[in-house]
Design an enzyme around this catalytic site. Structure first.
Site, PDB file in Angstrom:
ATOM      1  N   GLU A  92       0.826  -1.207   0.000  1.00  0.00           N
ATOM      2  CA  GLU A  92       0.000   0.000   0.000  1.00  0.00           C
ATOM      3  C   GLU A  92       0.855   1.250   0.000  1.00  0.00           C
ATOM      4  O   GLU A  92       1.891   1.302   0.660  1.00  0.00           O
ATOM      5  CB  GLU A  92      -0.809   0.043   1.290  1.00  0.00           C
ATOM      6  CG  GLU A  92      -2.003  -0.821   1.279  1.00  0.00           C
ATOM      7  CD  GLU A  92      -2.812  -0.606   2.541  1.00  0.00           C
ATOM      8  OE1 GLU A  92      -3.572  -1.511   2.863  1.00  0.00           O
ATOM      9  OE2 GLU A  92      -2.676   0.440   3.197  1.00  0.00           O
ATOM     10  N   CYS A 105       3.197   8.308   1.591  1.00  0.00           N
ATOM     11  CA  CYS A 105       3.533   7.387   2.672  1.00  0.00           C
ATOM     12  C   CYS A 105       3.852   6.035   2.038  1.00  0.00           C
ATOM     13  O   CYS A 105       3.009   5.435   1.373  1.00  0.00           O
ATOM     14  CB  CYS A 105       2.355   7.288   3.638  1.00  0.00           C
ATOM     15  SG  CYS A 105       2.666   6.145   4.976  1.00  0.00           S
ATOM     16  N   CYS A 112       4.111  -7.318   7.933  1.00  0.00           N
ATOM     17  CA  CYS A 112       5.054  -7.015   9.014  1.00  0.00           C
ATOM     18  C   CYS A 112       4.900  -8.104  10.062  1.00  0.00           C
ATOM     19  O   CYS A 112       3.790  -8.567  10.316  1.00  0.00           O
ATOM     20  CB  CYS A 112       4.727  -5.651   9.627  1.00  0.00           C
ATOM     21  SG  CYS A 112       5.859  -5.169  10.953  1.00  0.00           S
ATOM     22  N   CYS A 116       2.266  -5.509  16.281  1.00  0.00           N
ATOM     23  CA  CYS A 116       1.646  -4.452  17.096  1.00  0.00           C
ATOM     24  C   CYS A 116       0.130  -4.683  17.110  1.00  0.00           C
ATOM     25  O   CYS A 116      -0.475  -4.930  16.067  1.00  0.00           O
ATOM     26  CB  CYS A 116       1.976  -3.070  16.533  1.00  0.00           C
ATOM     27  SG  CYS A 116       3.742  -2.732  16.553  1.00  0.00           S
ATOM     28  N   CYS A 119      -2.496  -2.780  14.717  1.00  0.00           N
ATOM     29  CA  CYS A 119      -2.073  -2.492  13.347  1.00  0.00           C
ATOM     30  C   CYS A 119      -2.596  -3.525  12.353  1.00  0.00           C
ATOM     31  O   CYS A 119      -2.454  -4.730  12.558  1.00  0.00           O
ATOM     32  CB  CYS A 119      -0.549  -2.452  13.324  1.00  0.00           C
ATOM     33  SG  CYS A 119       0.122  -2.260  11.672  1.00  0.00           S
ATOM     34  N   GLY A 159       5.219  -2.364   7.268  1.00  0.00           N
ATOM     35  CA  GLY A 159       6.554  -2.885   7.533  1.00  0.00           C
ATOM     36  C   GLY A 159       7.388  -1.991   8.429  1.00  0.00           C
ATOM     37  O   GLY A 159       7.042  -0.838   8.688  1.00  0.00           O
ATOM     38  N   GLU A 160       8.476  -2.560   8.922  1.00  0.00           N
ATOM     39  CA  GLU A 160       9.415  -1.819   9.772  1.00  0.00           C
ATOM     40  C   GLU A 160      10.656  -1.515   8.927  1.00  0.00           C
ATOM     41  O   GLU A 160      11.442  -2.423   8.617  1.00  0.00           O
ATOM     42  CB  GLU A 160       9.768  -2.665  11.006  1.00  0.00           C
ATOM     43  CG  GLU A 160      10.965  -2.179  11.793  1.00  0.00           C
ATOM     44  CD  GLU A 160      10.928  -0.694  12.147  1.00  0.00           C
ATOM     45  OE1 GLU A 160       9.979  -0.244  12.807  1.00  0.00           O
ATOM     46  OE2 GLU A 160      11.878   0.025  11.746  1.00  0.00           O
ATOM     47  N   SER A 191       9.959   6.324   9.863  1.00  0.00           N
ATOM     48  CA  SER A 191       9.276   6.032  11.118  1.00  0.00           C
ATOM     49  C   SER A 191       9.597   4.606  11.560  1.00  0.00           C
ATOM     50  O   SER A 191       9.480   3.672  10.770  1.00  0.00           O
ATOM     51  CB  SER A 191       7.767   6.193  10.914  1.00  0.00           C
ATOM     52  OG  SER A 191       7.084   5.780  12.064  1.00  0.00           O
ATOM     53  N   SER A 214       7.629   5.355  16.907  1.00  0.00           N
ATOM     54  CA  SER A 214       6.269   5.007  17.338  1.00  0.00           C
ATOM     55  C   SER A 214       6.321   4.563  18.795  1.00  0.00           C
ATOM     56  O   SER A 214       6.620   3.412  19.087  1.00  0.00           O
ATOM     57  CB  SER A 214       5.733   3.868  16.462  1.00  0.00           C
ATOM     58  OG  SER A 214       5.654   4.293  15.134  1.00  0.00           O
ATOM     59  N   LEU A 215       6.010   5.483  19.693  1.00  0.00           N
ATOM     60  CA  LEU A 215       6.155   5.199  21.125  1.00  0.00           C
ATOM     61  C   LEU A 215       4.858   4.598  21.694  1.00  0.00           C
ATOM     62  O   LEU A 215       4.866   3.554  22.310  1.00  0.00           O
ATOM     63  CB  LEU A 215       6.521   6.496  21.853  1.00  0.00           C
ATOM     64  CG  LEU A 215       7.281   6.344  23.154  1.00  0.00           C
ATOM     65  CD1 LEU A 215       8.590   5.599  22.957  1.00  0.00           C
ATOM     66  CD2 LEU A 215       7.539   7.705  23.786  1.00  0.00           C
ATOM     67  N   HIS A 216       3.777   5.316  21.529  1.00  0.00           N
ATOM     68  CA  HIS A 216       2.420   4.830  21.828  1.00  0.00           C
ATOM     69  C   HIS A 216       2.126   4.515  23.294  1.00  0.00           C
ATOM     70  O   HIS A 216       1.052   3.982  23.604  1.00  0.00           O
ATOM     71  CB  HIS A 216       2.073   3.583  20.995  1.00  0.00           C
ATOM     72  CG  HIS A 216       2.251   3.775  19.525  1.00  0.00           C
ATOM     73  ND1 HIS A 216       2.012   4.967  18.888  1.00  0.00           N
ATOM     74  CD2 HIS A 216       2.663   2.917  18.554  1.00  0.00           C
ATOM     75  CE1 HIS A 216       2.258   4.836  17.606  1.00  0.00           C
ATOM     76  NE2 HIS A 216       2.662   3.613  17.374  1.00  0.00           N
ATOM     77  N   ASN A 290      -7.109   5.186  14.333  1.00  0.00           N
ATOM     78  CA  ASN A 290      -7.997   4.958  13.196  1.00  0.00           C
ATOM     79  C   ASN A 290      -8.475   3.505  13.290  1.00  0.00           C
ATOM     80  O   ASN A 290      -7.692   2.591  13.031  1.00  0.00           O
ATOM     81  CB  ASN A 290      -7.179   5.167  11.907  1.00  0.00           C
ATOM     82  CG  ASN A 290      -8.032   5.650  10.765  1.00  0.00           C
ATOM     83  OD1 ASN A 290      -9.250   5.726  10.875  1.00  0.00           O
ATOM     84  ND2 ASN A 290      -7.396   5.971   9.663  1.00  0.00           N
ATOM     85  N   CYS A 333      -2.523   2.229   7.768  1.00  0.00           N
ATOM     86  CA  CYS A 333      -1.743   1.344   6.913  1.00  0.00           C
ATOM     87  C   CYS A 333      -2.208  -0.104   7.024  1.00  0.00           C
ATOM     88  O   CYS A 333      -2.600  -0.576   8.067  1.00  0.00           O
ATOM     89  CB  CYS A 333      -0.255   1.464   7.212  1.00  0.00           C
ATOM     90  SG  CYS A 333       0.229   0.869   8.820  1.00  0.00           S
TER      91      CYS A 333
END
Ligand code: SF4
Length: 342
Positions: A92, A105, A112, A116, A119, A159-160, A191, A214-216, A290, A333
């Site tokens: 994507e 983006c 991935c 998480c 996600c 993905g990372e 990111s 990405s702390l979250h 989201n 994503c």
């Protein structure tokens, strides 16, 4: 199979053109044409000799993927597309418009495997890393369907990126290179979920792109509940690597914090985060969640988002709230790919 064009580095291309008996000046010409706006293939590169165009297109095509599906938000500002890759996999890519910028983006892996819990990209795991050319093709494809020039790139899709380090760094060099897409380093953001060793390696690259983490969550304990990789890369180590990146590159690091209703969005969480980040110089970007079909998490109400932001500000940690873009086309994503490919 020959390498696709975007997988060739400058040295390889120079050697190839020499072997084909092309004059020395051809290298710059070919590079210029390959990275020109809205170029779909070498057949459109009219200032190259016809025979060379055909030969390049045949042996090292500019595009190996095709846009298989596209969704445009109601306001027309966000366009999300699925790029079907040569082996049938898909990724994507999202174009996000704003008054003074047009960002794309980009994804770095097919799926991935970091798991998480909020996600969509991780449902189904990781299929494979993307090649350098597939990362660049997303940018080229976005530019080809965008009426305006793409001004910014964020590696924030599926993905990372730091777990596909070599391909991502090579792609970043082309995105920001003079003989490449020529974007300013300041306009490119990578990111990461906090791959500590990758962050430290990136600090040593002559790239100086922006880094977002990405702390979250405000601490290790809470973070472990939604980010399984927190067991491997610890909260404090991530903040230390981010501080190192900031110091080494002079670029302010942004902490991304996805606000999830009832999980990490209380005033107490904000104060905990504020106390931890105070004095670090990091920026904070709050992202109201989201929702993803099939996952339990919900977006907080606006007043909770405001309260969180204000609690941070009271501690001297300024935070911005990301504007919601393209919610009507499932812009988080991984969601389009899930809908199309299942
Ligand atoms: S948030 Fe990023 S790192 Fe985590 S599962 Fe999704 S794509 Fe992977």
């Amino acid at each position: 199979m020959n390498k696709p064009f975007y997988a060739l580095d400058k040295g390889e291309l120079a050697k190839l053109l020499q072997e084909w008996g092309e004059p020395g000046f051809r290298l710059e010409q070919v590079l210029e044409q390959a990275y020109a706006l809205r170029r779909h293939g070498f057949s459109e590169a009219h200032n190259l000799p016809k025979a060379l165009r055909a030969r390049l297109e045949e042996s090292h095509p500019l595009r190996t993927g095709r846009i298989a599906s596209k969704a445009v938000s109601r306001d027309g500002e966000t366009v999300k597309f699925l790029l079907r890759l040569a082996d049938g996999e898909s990724v994507e890519t999202v174009i996000i418009g704003a008054p003074s910028r047009r960002s794309v983006c980009i994804s770095s892996q097919v799926g991935c495997d970091l798991g998480c819990r909020f996600c969509a990209s991780t449902i189904g795991g990781k299929r494979r890393d993307l090649g350098m050319h597939e990362i660049l093709e997303q940018f080229a494809a976005a530019q080809s369907i965008s009426e305006e020039r793409i001004t910014h790139v964020v590696l924030m899709g599926m993905g990372e990126p730091l777990l596909n380090y070599a391909n991502v760094v090579k792609a970043l060099r082309v995105l920001t290179g003079r003989f490449g897409f020529g974007l300013s380093h300041r306009r490119v953001t990578l990111s990461t979920i906090g791959v500590v060793e990758g962050m430290r390696m990136l600090a040593n690259e002559p790239l100086r792109v922006n880094l977002a983490v990405s702390l979250h969550a405000p601490n290790q304990e809470l973070r472990k509940h939604i980010v399984p990789s927190a067991e491997r890369w610890k909260f404090d180590d991530i903040l230390a690597a981010a501080a190192h990146y900031q110091e080494r590159t002079g670029r302010q690091v942004t902490m991304e914090y996805c606000l999830i209703d009832g999980f990490n969005d209380s005033a107490g969480h904000a104060r905990m985060l504020g106390r931890r980040l105070k004095g670090t110089g990091f920026a904070v970007n709050l992202i109201p969640y989201n929702p993803v079909a099939g996952l339990e998490w919900k977006r907080p109400r606006r007043d909770r988002v405001r309260r969180f932001r204000d609690a941070l500000a009271a501690l001297g940690v300024p935070a911005t709230v990301r504007r919601e873009k393209g919610a009507d086309i499932s812009a988080a994503c991984g969601q389009l790919r899930r809908r199309i490919d299942g």
